[in-house]
Design a protein around this motif. Sequence first.
Motif, short mmCIF file in Angstrom:
data_model
loop_
_atom_site.label_atom_id
_atom_site.label_comp_id
_atom_site.label_asym_id
_atom_site.label_seq_id
_atom_site.Cartn_x
_atom_site.Cartn_y
_atom_site.Cartn_z
N GLU A 201 0.83 -1.21 0.00
CA GLU A 201 0.00 0.00 0.00
C GLU A 201 0.87 1.26 0.00
O GLU A 201 0.54 2.25 -0.66
CB GLU A 201 -0.93 0.01 1.21
N ALA A 204 2.25 1.66 -3.46
CA ALA A 204 1.18 2.09 -4.37
C ALA A 204 0.84 3.55 -4.16
O ALA A 204 0.59 4.29 -5.10
CB ALA A 204 -0.06 1.22 -4.16
N SER A 208 0.89 6.80 -6.86
CA SER A 208 -0.38 7.41 -7.22
C SER A 208 -0.30 8.94 -7.16
O SER A 208 0.23 9.52 -6.22
CB SER A 208 -1.49 6.93 -6.28
#
Length: 274
Positions: A201, A204, A208
């Motif tokens: 996470e 990621a 992003s």
Amino acid sequence: KKIKLMEKFRDQFVSGAEQQSKIPAKISKSIFEQIEQFAKYGFNKSHSTAYALISYQTAFLKANHPGAFLAAVMSCYITNVDQMITYLDECKVLGLEVLPPHVNRSSNNFSLQDDKIVYGLVALKGVGERAIEAIIDQREKAGPFKTLFDLTSRVEPELVNKMVLEQLINAGAMDGLGPDRSSLFAAVKDSIEEGKRVHAERRAGQLSLFASDAAPTVQEQWPVVPPWSDGETLSREKASLGFYLSGHPLERIESEITPLRSHLISSLTSDQDR
């Protein structure tokens, strides 16, 4: 070269011994042969002086700074179990407290904190130096680890695998980071999976464009398992370190067996090994 040089003086030595001290040639030849053998590893004065200086310096350090001295010596023999037991016994004789290894206080090797020797993490079997360096680096950057799950969410998953975590728990290096050692051990698999999720996470989020600044939340789940017995705790500790550190299975009956003891195994000589 030493032997060839000495050979030139053999006859001179034998004749001189006979003339000066009335020593028979047979004896002087035998003496010369012994000197010749020693010449293969004979110290000259400068070499002997250097050894004497080092002996004095180490004696001074042990007498005046015993904690730092023994921490340094044990770091040199950190993977030698027999030597470690000898030096740990010496710490007891000198009244030096040796703290067990812990992820929140240990360095790679032995260190000295508040006049107490702290066990180094390198001594643990199956825990590689890369994992240890990563753990120490995270501790120094973001503070002590609060729980097992906190550690796996901060240190890269490929560095703290199942064996590493289990050995740290067995050695007591994670005491206080969970309910007890048995619960920590039972939670290893879940903590690894949770660590992988948090790291995924986090990666990621970095990729992003619309990611928030909030760090992924760690979810902890502690299995309900019975605690280990004293015997199992010590057995696992020995498997991880190579010897008992926090206690010994025979301590409970030490007062009963001490009067029956005639020798310590470590003090036996080869002549007594019968």
